[in-house]
Design an enzyme around this catalytic site. Structure first.
Site, short mmCIF file in Angstrom:
data_model
loop_
_atom_site.label_atom_id
_atom_site.label_comp_id
_atom_site.label_asym_id
_atom_site.label_seq_id
_atom_site.Cartn_x
_atom_site.Cartn_y
_atom_site.Cartn_z
N LYS A 1 18.12 -36.32 -28.87
CA LYS A 1 16.22 -36.25 -28.90
C LYS A 1 15.93 -35.26 -28.10
CE LYS A 1 14.66 -38.69 -25.18
NZ LYS A 1 13.91 -37.78 -23.95
N ARG B 1 5.97 -35.51 -21.54
CA ARG B 1 6.61 -34.84 -20.86
C ARG B 1 7.52 -33.68 -21.41
NH1 ARG B 1 6.55 -32.87 -15.45
NH2 ARG B 1 8.49 -32.11 -15.77
N CYS C 1 5.81 -39.41 -13.64
CA CYS C 1 5.86 -41.32 -14.48
C CYS C 1 6.65 -41.69 -13.66
CB CYS C 1 6.83 -40.54 -16.19
SG CYS C 1 8.76 -39.98 -16.02
N ARG D 1 8.29 -35.28 -11.20
CA ARG D 1 8.30 -34.10 -12.29
C ARG D 1 7.42 -33.22 -12.28
NH1 ARG D 1 10.16 -37.30 -17.33
NH2 ARG D 1 11.70 -35.80 -17.05
N PRO D 2 7.70 -32.02 -11.06
CA PRO D 2 6.40 -30.79 -11.13
C PRO D 2 7.00 -29.59 -11.76
CG PRO D 2 8.21 -30.82 -8.96
CD PRO D 2 7.78 -32.81 -10.20
N ILE D 3 6.08 -28.76 -12.81
CA ILE D 3 6.63 -28.02 -13.47
C ILE D 3 6.63 -26.51 -12.40
CG2 ILE D 3 6.32 -28.83 -15.57
CD1 ILE D 3 4.05 -26.81 -15.57
N ASP D 4 6.52 -26.85 -11.19
CA ASP D 4 6.43 -24.75 -10.70
C ASP D 4 7.52 -24.33 -10.42
OD1 ASP D 4 8.20 -27.46 -9.31
OD2 ASP D 4 8.77 -26.17 -7.46
N LEU D 5 8.95 -24.54 -11.24
CA LEU D 5 10.32 -23.65 -11.77
C LEU D 5 9.58 -23.11 -13.04
CD1 LEU D 5 13.24 -25.87 -10.53
CD2 LEU D 5 12.03 -23.83 -9.47
N ASP E 1 20.31 -39.24 -17.30
CA ASP E 1 20.22 -40.75 -18.11
C ASP E 1 20.78 -41.65 -18.51
OD1 ASP E 1 17.99 -39.31 -17.77
OD2 ASP E 1 18.23 -37.72 -19.77
N ILE F 1 19.18 -36.54 -8.52
CA ILE F 1 17.95 -35.82 -9.42
C ILE F 1 16.37 -36.16 -9.53
CG2 ILE F 1 17.29 -35.55 -12.16
CD1 ILE F 1 20.17 -34.38 -11.10
N1 EPU Z 1 11.85 -30.04 -11.07
C1 EPU Z 1 11.13 -29.42 -9.64
N2 EPU Z 1 10.22 -28.32 -10.70
C2 EPU Z 1 10.63 -27.81 -12.05
C3 EPU Z 1 11.02 -28.63 -12.98
C4 EPU Z 1 11.84 -29.43 -12.69
O1 EPU Z 1 11.46 -29.72 -8.95
O2 EPU Z 1 9.60 -27.16 -12.10
C5 EPU Z 1 12.73 -30.86 -10.57
C6 EPU Z 1 12.53 -32.51 -10.78
O3 EPU Z 1 11.51 -33.24 -10.45
C7 EPU Z 1 14.27 -33.20 -11.07
C8 EPU Z 1 15.09 -31.94 -11.19
O4 EPU Z 1 14.40 -31.35 -11.35
O5 EPU Z 1 14.07 -33.87 -9.70
C9 EPU Z 1 15.56 -31.75 -12.64
O6 EPU Z 1 14.61 -32.14 -14.06
P1 EPU Z 1 14.29 -31.51 -15.10
O7 EPU Z 1 13.23 -30.17 -15.00
O8 EPU Z 1 15.66 -30.75 -15.28
O9 EPU Z 1 14.05 -32.48 -15.95
P2 EPU Z 1 13.75 -32.07 -17.33
O10 EPU Z 1 13.68 -31.31 -18.38
O11 EPU Z 1 12.23 -32.36 -17.76
C10 EPU Z 1 14.86 -32.99 -19.30
C11 EPU Z 1 15.35 -34.28 -20.03
C12 EPU Z 1 15.61 -36.22 -18.40
C13 EPU Z 1 16.70 -35.97 -18.26
C14 EPU Z 1 16.42 -34.42 -17.00
C15 EPU Z 1 17.54 -33.86 -16.32
C16 EPU Z 1 14.45 -33.50 -21.81
C17 EPU Z 1 13.31 -33.46 -22.54
N3 EPU Z 1 14.02 -34.76 -21.07
O12 EPU Z 1 13.69 -32.93 -18.43
O13 EPU Z 1 15.55 -36.81 -19.95
O14 EPU Z 1 16.73 -36.73 -17.12
O15 EPU Z 1 16.43 -33.01 -18.44
O16 EPU Z 1 18.69 -34.20 -16.93
O17 EPU Z 1 14.89 -32.96 -21.94
C18 EPU Z 1 15.74 -38.78 -20.84
O18 EPU Z 1 15.72 -38.72 -21.42
O19 EPU Z 1 15.33 -39.99 -20.81
C19 EPU Z 1 14.79 -38.32 -19.65
C20 EPU Z 1 14.37 -38.56 -18.56
#
Ligand code: EPU
Length: 420
Positions: free
Chosen positions: A22, A91, A115, A120-124, A306, A328
């Site tokens: 996925k 997301r 969620c 789950r911010p997107i600042d990065l 996960d 995480i």
């Molecule tokens: N984070 C920030 N700023 C950002 C982005 C992330 O602070 O701009 C933080 C998050 O809050 C978290 C950490 O960085 O604490 C890691 O988050 P990441 O961005 O890596 O997560 P994601 O890319 O949104 C994907 C998977 C998740 C999985 C995570 C970590 C997808 C669609 N989702 O999420 O999958 O848990 O990576 O491996 O690829 C799942 O499948 O159940 C699921 C939640």
């Protein structure tokens, strides 16, 4: 609404085949927006999140055909304006931002919400796009972004909890059509990032270093159509491995990538589970007594967040104390209160869950709160004595293809019923 009714105390035995990942297919589908030519994606899992991404691409103007694990996308003419409600719901849809900006130099998409597993911010993501020259404004729940041109640069994507998986995907995709060279430092090393890079390169992009913390993207003027086969789902493979061990059975898992779940297999072995690797197959068997283990979730190649909830169930069956530390996501212990309904003894102390294992579990009605929590509740239901009703399984259908049918084939007594 559907629920799963599980009659517990059965050993899983037999063979299961793993579906496409996925978390690999979602950014790959977003990447099809980078070209006007047709792309063909194979081994796409039949999941509600995947059809949802298809709908998002259609709402942007692409033609999408999904049949028997093959998805064809042609994004000849697309609009940069995403449907607010559609995008807000999932997301993973945040990764359309990079491709829209790369191809159209503008995008207006709803801000993905937090969620249950964390804020789950997107600042990065936004920091990386700004570094490439994108101007971003947040207005009325939308991310409104535009750039005259995107120019390659050095971007550091490490955050409080380490690298970001979809953030890395977004910047990598945005950089494919930027002018010059982009170097992403502290990039996520997850196999899903590597799979995306492979697809982008098949489309004519120049991406190197994916799988390491430094990814280099040399911009090209345009990308073309491509075909790609998605990697097997490592979280699904790990979930079946843990379910086999938890039920005390013996399961052969086919079509997996055992090299993508080293951390999980290592912990299973430490816990006393027998794990044999044979190419893309894995044999998992619990023979003797289980031993307590401690885990800390970390970015790849550490123990995946996960798989944390599913591993907690194995710990519940292990006499003694096991500790899970979640590094995480800040609130990914929603399954704990539901597991308690089955008789689990777990205490949360800051980012850690202290699991006192060895008490018998007995079936009860429980509520799934998110995808992986649901998987944990299903495993617990398979082990518990009596009947467990897992409600709100639409979470499960987001990420596990035919999980009830696959489990039934392994001998589980599990059926889909109407939620009352
Ligand atoms: N984070 C920030 N700023 C950002 C982005 C992330 O602070 O701009 C933080 C998050 O809050 C978290 C950490 O960085 O604490 C890691 O988050 P990441 O961005 O890596 O997560 P994601 O890319 O949104 C994907 C998977 C998740 C999985 C995570 C970590 C997808 C669609 N989702 O999420 O999958 O848990 O990576 O491996 O690829 C799942 O499948 O159940 C699921 C939640």
């Amino acid at each position: 609404m559907d629920a799963l009714l599980i009659n517990g105390s059965t050993k899983l035995e037999g063979e299961v085949t793993i579906s496409g990942a996925k978390n690999a297919v979602l950014p790959i589908l977003a990447a099809t927006l980078l070209t006007r030519e047709k792309c063909i994606i194979r081994r796409a899992p039949n999941l509600s999140d995947v059809s949802f991404m298809g709908q998002i691409l259609e709402s942007l103007g692409a033609t999408v055909k999904m049949e028997d694990g093959v998805i064809e996308v042609q994004a000849s003419r697309i609009t940069p304006f995403g449907d607010y409600d559609l995008i807000r719901k999932m997301r993973g849809s945040v990764c359309i931002l990079g491709p829209l900006l790369a191809r159209l130099h503008k995008a207006k998409v709803s801000l993905p919400g937090g969620c249950v597993i964390g804020s789950r911010p997107i600042d990065l993501h936004l920091k990386g796009l700004e570094a490439l020259g994108v101007k971003i404004e947040i207005d009325s729940g939308y991310v409104i972004a535009h750039a005259r041109r995107l120019v390659g640069t050095e971007v550091f994507l490490g955050g409080r909890a380490g690298p970001t998986v979809l953030g890395t995907a977004n910047i990598m995709m945005a950089a494919t059509l930027a002018e010059g060279v982009t170097i992403i430092e502290s990039a996520a090393c997850e196999p899903e990032v590597v799979d995306l890079a492979k697809f982008l390169n098949a489309m004519g992009a120049r991406v190197t270093g994916a799988g390491s913390p430094t990814i280099t993207v040399t911009g090209v003027p345009e990308l073309h159509g491509a075909e790609h086969e998605v990697i097997p789902d490592r979280v699904e493979a790990a979930t079946f491995a843990i379910a086999a061990a938890a039920t005390g059975g013996e399961v052969v898992i086919h079509g997996a990538r055992p090299d993508h779940i080293h951390a999980v297999l290592d912990k299973l072995r430490e816990a006393g589970v027998k794990v044999e690797r044979n190419g893309p197959s894995l044999k998992v068997k619990r023979s003797g007594r289980l031993k307590p283990v401690d885990i800390t979730t970390l970015p790849y190649s550490g123990f995946p967040t996960d798989v944390q909830a599913q591993m907690m169930v194995l710990m519940l069956l292990t006499p003694g104390i096991s500790i899970i530390t979640e590094r995480i996501f800040e609130s990914r212990f929603m399954h704990v209160s539901e597991l308690a309904r089955l008789g689990a003894d777990i205490a949360i102390e800051g980012p850690s869950a202290i699991v006192k294992g060895g008490r018998p579990l007995s079936g009860a009605p429980v509520m799934a709160s998110d995808l992986r929590a649901s998987a944990a509740l299903v495993i617990a239901g398979l082990v518990a004595k009596g009947k467990t009703l897992v409600k709100r399984i639409y979470h499960l259908d987001r990420g596990y293809e035919n999980i009830d049918a696959k489990l039934r084939k392994l001998g589980a007594r599990i059926e889909r019923v109407e939620e009352t």
